[in-house]
Design a protein around this motif. Structure first.
Motif, short mmCIF file in Angstrom:
data_model
loop_
_atom_site.label_atom_id
_atom_site.label_comp_id
_atom_site.label_asym_id
_atom_site.label_seq_id
_atom_site.Cartn_x
_atom_site.Cartn_y
_atom_site.Cartn_z
N ILE A 106 0.63 -1.11 0.26
CA ILE A 106 0.06 -0.20 0.19
C ILE A 106 1.11 1.07 -0.11
CG2 ILE A 106 -1.67 -1.22 1.10
CD1 ILE A 106 -1.10 -0.33 3.41
N VAL A 107 1.66 1.27 1.32
CA VAL A 107 2.63 2.44 0.35
C VAL A 107 3.40 2.32 -0.70
CG1 VAL A 107 5.50 2.81 1.32
CG2 VAL A 107 3.51 2.38 2.60
N ALA A 108 3.80 1.42 -1.59
CA ALA A 108 4.23 1.79 -3.07
C ALA A 108 2.89 1.74 -3.86
CB ALA A 108 4.42 0.35 -3.45
N TYR A 109 2.25 1.61 -3.28
CA TYR A 109 0.49 2.13 -4.35
C TYR A 109 0.54 3.73 -3.91
CZ TYR A 109 -4.16 1.83 -5.73
OH TYR A 109 -5.24 1.48 -6.79
N GLY A 110 0.60 4.19 -2.59
CA GLY A 110 0.38 6.11 -2.60
C GLY A 110 0.34 5.81 -1.14
N VAL A 111 -0.42 5.09 -0.70
CA VAL A 111 -0.23 5.61 1.25
C VAL A 111 0.36 5.74 1.40
CG1 VAL A 111 -1.50 4.10 2.68
CG2 VAL A 111 -2.20 3.47 1.25
N ALA A 112 -0.21 7.11 2.08
CA ALA A 112 0.56 8.16 3.34
C ALA A 112 1.44 6.68 4.60
CB ALA A 112 0.76 8.97 4.12
N VAL A 113 2.99 6.71 4.84
CA VAL A 113 3.34 5.55 5.96
C VAL A 113 2.15 5.69 6.92
CG1 VAL A 113 5.18 5.82 7.42
CG2 VAL A 113 5.70 6.04 4.85
N THR A 114 2.41 7.15 7.50
CA THR A 114 1.12 7.85 8.09
C THR A 114 0.11 6.34 8.64
OG1 THR A 114 0.94 9.44 7.78
CG2 THR A 114 3.23 9.65 9.00
N ASP A 115 -0.86 6.59 7.86
CA ASP A 115 -2.00 5.74 7.39
C ASP A 115 -2.00 4.42 7.82
OD1 ASP A 115 -3.82 8.26 6.99
OD2 ASP A 115 -3.13 7.79 5.63
N LYS A 116 -0.67 3.79 7.71
CA LYS A 116 -0.77 1.95 7.77
C LYS A 116 -0.76 2.43 9.11
CE LYS A 116 3.54 0.20 7.11
NZ LYS A 116 5.10 0.34 6.74
N PHE A 117 -0.69 0.65 9.77
CA PHE A 117 -1.24 0.16 10.81
C PHE A 117 -0.17 -0.58 11.18
CE2 PHE A 117 -3.83 -2.55 7.86
CZ PHE A 117 -3.41 -3.95 8.81
N GLY A 118 -0.14 -0.76 12.46
CA GLY A 118 1.28 -2.33 12.71
C GLY A 118 0.67 -3.02 12.62
N THR A 119 1.86 -4.46 12.45
CA THR A 119 1.18 -5.83 12.19
C THR A 119 0.55 -5.93 13.58
OG1 THR A 119 3.49 -6.56 10.62
CG2 THR A 119 1.66 -8.50 11.38
N ALA A 120 0.90 -5.51 14.82
CA ALA A 120 0.62 -6.09 15.85
C ALA A 120 -0.90 -6.13 15.78
CB ALA A 120 1.16 -5.97 16.82
N ASN A 121 -1.03 -4.58 15.43
CA ASN A 121 -2.76 -4.15 16.02
C ASN A 121 -4.08 -5.01 15.47
OD1 ASN A 121 -1.14 -0.55 14.63
ND2 ASN A 121 -1.34 -1.53 16.73
N LEU A 122 -3.25 -5.27 14.00
CA LEU A 122 -4.35 -6.12 13.37
C LEU A 122 -4.61 -7.31 14.02
CD1 LEU A 122 -6.23 -7.13 12.00
CD2 LEU A 122 -5.27 -7.38 9.46
N THR A 123 -3.08 -8.79 14.31
CA THR A 123 -3.07 -10.09 14.63
C THR A 123 -3.22 -10.09 15.98
OG1 THR A 123 -0.38 -9.67 14.63
CG2 THR A 123 -0.99 -10.07 13.04
N ASP A 124 -2.72 -9.05 17.35
CA ASP A 124 -2.87 -8.85 18.35
C ASP A 124 -4.11 -8.14 19.06
OD1 ASP A 124 -1.26 -10.79 18.55
OD2 ASP A 124 0.22 -8.81 19.11
N ARG A 125 -5.00 -7.47 17.46
CA ARG A 125 -5.77 -6.53 18.43
C ARG A 125 -5.79 -5.68 19.42
NH1 ARG A 125 -11.66 -6.44 20.22
NH2 ARG A 125 -10.90 -8.54 20.50
N ASN A 126 -4.28 -5.27 20.08
CA ASN A 126 -3.63 -4.96 21.32
C ASN A 126 -3.81 -3.21 21.32
OD1 ASN A 126 -1.91 -3.95 19.06
ND2 ASN A 126 -0.16 -3.40 20.68
N ASN A 127 -4.23 -2.63 20.29
CA ASN A 127 -4.36 -1.14 19.84
C ASN A 127 -5.81 -0.97 19.47
OD1 ASN A 127 -2.70 -0.20 21.53
ND2 ASN A 127 -1.01 0.46 19.72
N GLY A 128 -6.30 -2.08 19.51
CA GLY A 128 -8.08 -1.67 18.65
C GLY A 128 -8.07 -2.35 17.10
N MET A 129 -9.11 -1.68 16.40
CA MET A 129 -9.36 -1.99 15.06
C MET A 129 -9.57 -0.35 14.35
SD MET A 129 -8.87 -5.52 13.37
CE MET A 129 -9.41 -5.24 12.19
N ALA A 130 -9.55 0.31 14.99
CA ALA A 130 -9.68 2.32 14.32
C ALA A 130 -8.65 1.63 13.65
CB ALA A 130 -9.78 3.26 16.29
N ILE A 131 -7.15 1.68 14.00
CA ILE A 131 -6.18 2.06 13.03
C ILE A 131 -6.29 1.24 11.79
CG2 ILE A 131 -3.85 2.39 13.47
CD1 ILE A 131 -4.37 2.11 16.13
N VAL A 132 -6.73 0.23 11.89
CA VAL A 132 -7.11 -0.51 10.92
C VAL A 132 -7.92 -0.50 9.20
CG1 VAL A 132 -7.21 -3.04 10.07
CG2 VAL A 132 -6.24 -2.10 11.69
#
Length: 202
Positions: A106-132
């Motif tokens: 997605i970064v190569a596609y043009g999405v800003a790095v600041t719009d990425k989520f961390g892998t753990a945000n999705l796999t562990d849901r430790n910071n909720g899905m709002a960022i995803v």
């Protein structure tokens, strides 16, 4: 998989605040867009008009397969290999690799790095899905910007549009006095009267 503490101190407070930002409306928009692009439901048997909720939405995406398929639909060949391991001791590493491949694509596609989520945000849901969710919406905006002709998600991003003036126009602009500097084209207070004047008598 990391075992993040959820119930105490600062981590609990931060997680609570992030979870409050989770929007079922944004989830529905993202989910329906993904289903329209992929041309299949994210979760079989679920009503597409009823929000899945944070846990079910995370469960549908956490192996990264749907995210990779989404990216390959938007830009064919963006992700060369998608791991579809159903189970086993290496499954969580394969899932994380899928998600990492999606984030790089997605970064190569043009999405800003600041719009990425961390892998753990999705796999562990430790910071909720709002960022995803925010990230998926950013991918939707980038798709419009890149000319994807399928379904759209959210408003189209503005594009850089510089103005180029010739030297004559630039010099003409320097001779003008903008009204923001207080110039009132020669107006004055001459003849103005603000009520009765104060008279001083003995």
């Amino acid at each position: 998989m990391a075992n993040w503490p959820r119930g105490y101190g600062l981590i609990s407070e931060v997680n609570s605040r992030i979870n409050k930002k989770y929007s079922f409306e944004l989830e529905q928009e993202a989910r329906q867009w993904m289903e329209a692009v992929l041309q299949r439901p994210l979760v079989e048997g679920e009503d597409s008009d009823t929000p899945l909720g944070e846990e079910k939405f995370q469960a549908a995406l956490k192996d990264g397969v749907l995210l990779c398929e989404l990216m390959n639909t938007l830009k064919p060949g963006a992700i060369k290999k998608i791991h579809r391991v159903a189970s086993g001791s290496f499954k969580q590493f394969r899932d994380m690799e899928n998600i990492e491949n999606f984030l790089n694509a997605i970064v190569a596609y043009g999405v800003a790095v600041t719009d990425k989520f961390g892998t753990a945000n999705l796999t562990d849901r430790n910071n909720g899905m709002a960022i995803v969710l925010n990230c998926i919406h950013a991918v939707g905006r980038a798709a419009q910007k890149n000319g994807f002709e399928g379904p759209t998600l959210g408003p189209k991003e503005s594009q850089y549009n510089p103005r180029n003036f010739d030297e004559e126009t630039l010099h003409a602009g320097q001779k003008m006095i903008g009204l923001q500097y207080g110039y009132t084209q020669g107006a004055s207070q001459k003849g103005m009267n603000f009520g009765k004047t104060r008279s001083i008598t003995d």
